[in-house]
Structure formats: C-alpha cells, structure tokens
Design an enzyme around this catalytic site. Structure first.
Site, short mmCIF file in Angstrom:
data_model
loop_
_atom_site.label_atom_id
_atom_site.label_comp_id
_atom_site.label_asym_id
_atom_site.label_seq_id
_atom_site.Cartn_x
_atom_site.Cartn_y
_atom_site.Cartn_z
N LYS A 269 0.86 -1.18 0.00
CA LYS A 269 0.00 0.00 0.00
C LYS A 269 0.90 1.23 0.00
CE LYS A 269 -3.08 2.73 3.03
NZ LYS A 269 -3.96 2.76 4.23
N ASP A 274 -2.47 10.35 3.31
CA ASP A 274 -3.86 9.96 3.53
C ASP A 274 -4.54 11.00 4.40
OD1 ASP A 274 -6.28 8.75 3.90
OD2 ASP A 274 -5.52 7.13 5.20
N LYS A 281 -9.90 13.21 7.87
CA LYS A 281 -9.40 12.85 9.19
C LYS A 281 -9.35 14.09 10.08
CE LYS A 281 -6.30 9.03 7.92
NZ LYS A 281 -6.97 7.98 8.71
N ASP A 292 1.79 6.63 5.26
CA ASP A 292 0.79 5.64 4.87
C ASP A 292 1.22 4.86 3.62
OD1 ASP A 292 -1.59 4.38 5.52
OD2 ASP A 292 -2.84 5.76 4.36
N ASP A 351 -12.04 7.29 3.75
CA ASP A 351 -10.80 7.08 4.51
C ASP A 351 -10.42 5.60 4.57
OD1 ASP A 351 -8.59 7.76 5.98
OD2 ASP A 351 -9.67 8.10 7.85
N GLU A 353 -9.32 3.74 2.29
CA GLU A 353 -8.84 3.80 0.92
C GLU A 353 -7.78 2.76 0.58
OE1 GLU A 353 -7.54 5.48 3.31
OE2 GLU A 353 -5.43 5.12 2.92
N ARG A 355 -7.52 -0.39 1.19
CA ARG A 355 -8.07 -1.65 0.68
C ARG A 355 -8.50 -1.50 -0.78
NH1 ARG A 355 -12.39 -1.64 5.46
NH2 ARG A 355 -10.61 -0.54 6.37
N1 BES Z 1 -4.03 4.85 6.88
C1 BES Z 1 -5.12 4.60 7.73
C2 BES Z 1 -4.80 3.64 8.87
C3 BES Z 1 -3.75 4.08 9.86
C4 BES Z 1 -4.12 4.60 11.08
C5 BES Z 1 -2.42 3.90 9.60
C6 BES Z 1 -3.16 4.96 12.01
C7 BES Z 1 -1.46 4.27 10.53
C8 BES Z 1 -1.83 4.79 11.72
C9 BES Z 1 -6.27 4.00 6.94
O1 BES Z 1 -6.37 4.40 5.62
C10 BES Z 1 -7.53 4.43 7.59
O2 BES Z 1 -7.80 5.58 7.58
N2 BES Z 1 -8.26 3.47 8.16
C11 BES Z 1 -9.47 3.76 8.83
C12 BES Z 1 -10.49 2.76 8.36
C13 BES Z 1 -11.90 3.10 8.75
C14 BES Z 1 -12.34 4.35 8.02
C15 BES Z 1 -12.78 1.95 8.40
C16 BES Z 1 -9.20 3.62 10.31
O3 BES Z 1 -8.38 2.79 10.72
O4 BES Z 1 -9.79 4.38 11.07
ZN ZN Z 2 -4.62 4.96 4.73
MN MN Z 3 -7.43 6.20 5.38
#
Ligand code: BES
Ligand code: ZN
Ligand code: MN
Length: 505
Positions: A269, A274, A281, A292, A351, A353, A355
């Site tokens: 990824k 992000d 966010k 990310d 967010d 994204e 996946r």
């Molecule tokens: N890049 C983030 C996940 C992340 C969080 C990486 C903290 C490193 C540190 C990912 O794209 C994300 O935003 N995931 C969301 C998913 C949710 C919207 C279902 C999350 O983990 O909150």
């Molecule tokens: Zn992300």
């Molecule tokens: Mn995200």
C-alpha cells in the site's frame, strides 16, 4: 543509498597500529559476564588490560549486554578512548545476540565518529560468519539517521550532525560483513521513503525512486493513469481522483530464480498522503499520514535487498501509489466503483482507501503473474494498533503453511507477526445493500473486515496480509532503530525468502 555508518574491515594488527589517526579513535572491545576478554583483545591491550577490572569495580560493571565501560585516554594505548562492552545475555543460558550487540555498539559510541572494533570474544561464537553478519547488520541498522532537512549542521563532519561514522571491524569475516550491506541498504531505503515529506514523495516521485532499482538489475515497469484505466483499475483510481498528483502502479521484477519457477509476489500500500479524503481525518496528528506508504516502502526496500544479494528467486514487487485528498473531483461516500476484478464496491468512507488500492494491485498481480504466493503489506487500520500495539504486525492468511513460515521468519528476524482470524461471519459484514461489497465493516473487528475485503480480490493463490499500521511508521525506538520510519518488514521478508524460497543451484 548513502548510509550514516560506513563499515570496513581491517586486521587486528592494523587496528592497533601505534600511529593513531588524527583526532584519535575509539577502540571497542567485548567482555563476558566474568569480564574475560578474547585472546586478541587481551594481547592488544597488554598492560592496559589491568584498567578493566578496576574501572569495572568503580562503575559496578558486570559485563551485561547493554552496559559499557568508558575509559578515556587509556595509558599505553594508541586509542583516545577504550569502550568496553558487555556481552553477557540478560538471562542465563541465552546465546549472545550479536544483532543487538551491533545496535548497542553504535549507541554506546555516541558522538564518536571513528572507531575500531575488535570482534573478539572470550568464548568464540558458534558460527563466526553468522555472528559477524548479525553484528554488522546491527551496526548499520542503529547507525541510520534521517537528517537531510536539518540545515543547522554545526560541522558537516560531526557524526552528531550527519557526517558518516567510520567503523572498522577487526577480526571478523569480511565476506559476512559485505554480505549484509544490501539488506541494510534496503532497510535504510524503506526508512527514508517513509520519513520523506509528502510534498516531495508523491506517486510520481516514488515511482522514480523505484525506477532506480534498475541499476541493480531489477526490471521496473510504471503504469500511468491511462494504463491503469485500460486495465480497469477503477478502485485504485477512485482513491487518487481528488489529488493533483496522478496515481501510479509500479511493478518491480527480480529474476534470480530458474526460468520456469513461479514468482513470489509482494504487494504494498503506497498512500503517499492519507488525508482521509472527503471523510476527512481530524487535524491532530494528520502529518503522520505521510507514512501511509510504509507497505510500498517495505516492498521497494525488499526488492533492493533481494537484488543486491542476487537472491536465487523470482520475485515481484508491486506497489499502488496514490494520494488521498478532498477536492471537487474527489470520490464521495455513496459512490459505487467497479474494481478490475469486476466486483462492484460501495464507498462508505473515503478514509478506508488502502483496501481499494490493494484490491486492484492484488488482482492484477494474481492475474498477470500467477505467483506462488502473494504477501501484501499495508498501514491499513488504526484498529490493529488497538489490538496489537507496536510489538506485532497483524497477520491474516488463507494458507496455514505461509502463515507458519511468516511467523517463524518473524521470530528469527525480530519483526514479529501475530495471526488474526478470517471467516465467513466477518466476511458478511462487508456485504453492501447496493453493490457487491462495501469498503467498511462497521465499528467492530476493523482490522479483520479490512482483511476480508482484501480476500475478496484473491482467488486460490496462497495469500497473506500484514497490517503494519503499528510497526511501519511512528515506530517505537529501540536498540536497532531510532527512526520514525522503521523499515519494518524488509528483514522479515528477506528472511522468509532466504529460508524457504531460494533454491540452491
Ligand atoms: N491509513 C489509515 C490507517 C492508519 C491509522 C495507519 C493509524 C497508521 C496509523 C487507513 O487508511 C484508515 O484511515 N483506516 C481507517 C479505516 C476506517 C475508516 C474503516 C481507520 O483505521 O480508522
Ligand atoms: Zn490509509
Ligand atoms: Mn485512510
């Protein structure tokens, strides 16, 4: 790659040459729990050896690993400083951890910029070459610094301020030490990619850096937006459509194995930033989302390592590079996109994204290269931090053998993984009212539903997903790493390949 630590080898006689280099140097020697020295160190120190028990007494030094005696201007020695490092393991009966000892050596050297290390022990390591390569790797890993944006370097040649530290190891297998440089460079490359700011490291510039692996004999193919459109990668392209920076997919191929051997494949990824997109966010800590792309960084670093050591394997590294931004053109919650596989996806949260990016890259790799297995790495969910913290990466797999091998390689390398469940009950949570699937699974089991989503884009190929949100960035610092970008996974996967997938010729 320029390393912060340069390693050389010299003979013990050279290391002890009476004419000291201008400015002096630190001589590093090792003692065990009985304060015993190796034969070479003992004869090198001569009368000065008597300093050690006296200094040890004064400092309550017991020769434990992690402790050191610092003796300045030792009488009778050319060295300006004698650094005595303990090697006795924390627990009785344990073996000496030479990797950690290497890391600790750099830590204890502190500001010293010139050192000669006598790789010599009271009881010789069981496998001298393995000990030397572990030790040298520890030196390199701990020696990494990311300081290219610090302009107030007092003196360029001061190791505290970015100048390389010159370390010479005497009495160790030179070939073993040379053999780890490519791996260390691969880890450093991954760390630097993660540390670089998102105004400088974006999909195109990341792809340019990956292209540099061509120098090592890696074939590098860059897919631009029209090429991805032609393949139907609408899931990936949807993520990038709100950014001024066009998306890229990079395919790196290292052909070190036999011609007809199936490749092993690593997928990363690479969300260069992000913001969350329209599902923005919160502001606090958002700067961390430059990391990310740690999965893509690991894959790139791994390809560097495999090619550097001319690994006897056919390996594919594929990375999906995008920037997730809010914009008039950005993807919306409620949008439905068709992935390359044909599966339709309802976007619930922009967010989620990563996946979406991986869905198309996994499908493409499986389809085009028919790999023996696919392992993806992604800073995919905050939920994996809730579950495992920074100690373990989450492992999800459809294949017990692959999962077992990854677990084993994790224990050996120290980059540990913990297997998490998958199953139909979790899979149901991503069924969508309007499309085939949706991109979030509700409040519970967030890391698992994310993995279930990825599995929808994997057929029968053995596959493992590593959620590295807790290990790849904002890393906990330790004996081997002080950098925000940890380079996590390069050593794990290099080890996996070495132990299980390289056929001796
Ligand atoms: N890049 C983030 C996940 C992340 C969080 C990486 C903290 C490193 C540190 C990912 O794209 C994300 O935003 N995931 C969301 C998913 C949710 C919207 C279902 C999350 O983990 O909150
Ligand atoms: Zn992300
Ligand atoms: Mn995200």
């Amino acid at each position: 790659m320029s390393a912060s630590v340069t390693l050389g080898v010299m003979s013990i006689a050279e290391a002890l040459a009476p004419a000291p280099p201008a400015g002096g140097y630190t001589l590093v020697i090792f003692v065990d729990g009985a304060l015993a020295l190796g034969a070479a160190a003992a004869s090198a120190l001569g009368d000065a050896a008597g300093l050690i028990p006296r200094a040890a007494e004064a400092a309550s030094f017991k020769g434990k690993i992690g402790s050191a005696l610092d003796i300045l201007a030792p009488a009778g020695l050319a060295a300006q400083r004698l650094l005595v490092l303990g090697t006795a393991p924390d627990k009785e009966g344990e073996k000496v951890d030479y990797l950690r000892l290497g890391g600790l050596t750099v830590a204890k050297l502190g500001k010293a910029k010139l050192a000669r290390i006598l790789f010599d022990f009271a009881s010789a390591p069981e496998d001298a070459a393995a000990a030397a390569s572990d030790f040298a790797l520890g030196l390199r890993l701990r020696g990494y610094k990311f300081d290219q944006f610090k302009t107030k370097k007092a003196r360029k040649d001061d190791s505290e301020n970015g100048g390389p530290v010159d370390l010479k190891i005497a009495g160790a297998d030179g070939a073993a030490i040379a053999g780890i440089q490519g791996l260390a460079d691969g880890v450093d490359l991954a760390r630097t990619l993660v540390n670089l700011p998102p105004n400088l490291l974006y999909p195109e510039s990341f792809a340019d850096k990956a292209k540099e692996l061509e120098k090592l004999g890696v074939e590098v193919e860059i897919l631009d937006v029209p090429a991805m459109e032609a393949l139907g990668m609408r899931a990936l392209l949807g993520v990038g459509q709100g950014s001024k920076r066009p998306s890229r997919v990079v395919i790196m191929r290292w052909n070190g194995g036999s011609k007809d051997a199936k490749p092993v494949a690593f997928i990363g990824k690479g969300v260069c930033f992000d913001s969350g997109g329209v599902s923005l966010k919160p502001g606090a800590g958002m700067e961390d989302m430059k990391g990310d792309m740690a999965g893509a960084a690991c894959v790139t670093g791994l390809m560097h390592a495999l090619a550097s050591r001319k690994a006897a394997v056919n390996a594919i590294g594929a990375i999906g590079l995008v920037e997730n931004m809010p914009d008039g053109a950005a993807q919306r919650p409620g949008d439905i996109v068709a992935a390359m596989s044909g599966t339709t996806i309802e976007i619930i949260n922009t967010d989620a994204e990563g996946r979406l990016v991986l869905a198309d890259v996994l499908w493409h790799v499986q389809d085009a290269y028919k790999p023996a297995f696919m392992i993806d790495l992604a800073t995919l969910t905050g939920a994996i931090l809730v579950a495992l913290g920074q100690e373990y990466a989450g492992l999800f797999s459809n294949n017990d053998e692959l999962a077992q091998r990854l677990t084993e390689a994790g224990t050996k390398s120290g980059e540990k993984v913990w297997r998490m469940p998958l199953g139909p009950a979790y899979d149901k949570l991503i069924d969508s009212k309007f499309a085939d699937i949706k991109n979030t699974g509700g409040r519970h089991a967030g890391s698992i539903t994310a993995a279930q989503f990825l599995q929808r884009f994997v057929n029968d190929t053995p596959w493992a997903h590593l959620d590295i949100a807790g290990t790849g960035m904002a890393a906990a610092t330790g004996d081997l790493n002080q950098s925000w970008g940890s380079g996590w996974g390069v050593r794990l996967l290099d080890r996996l390949v070495k132990d299980y997938y390289e056929k001796p010729e």
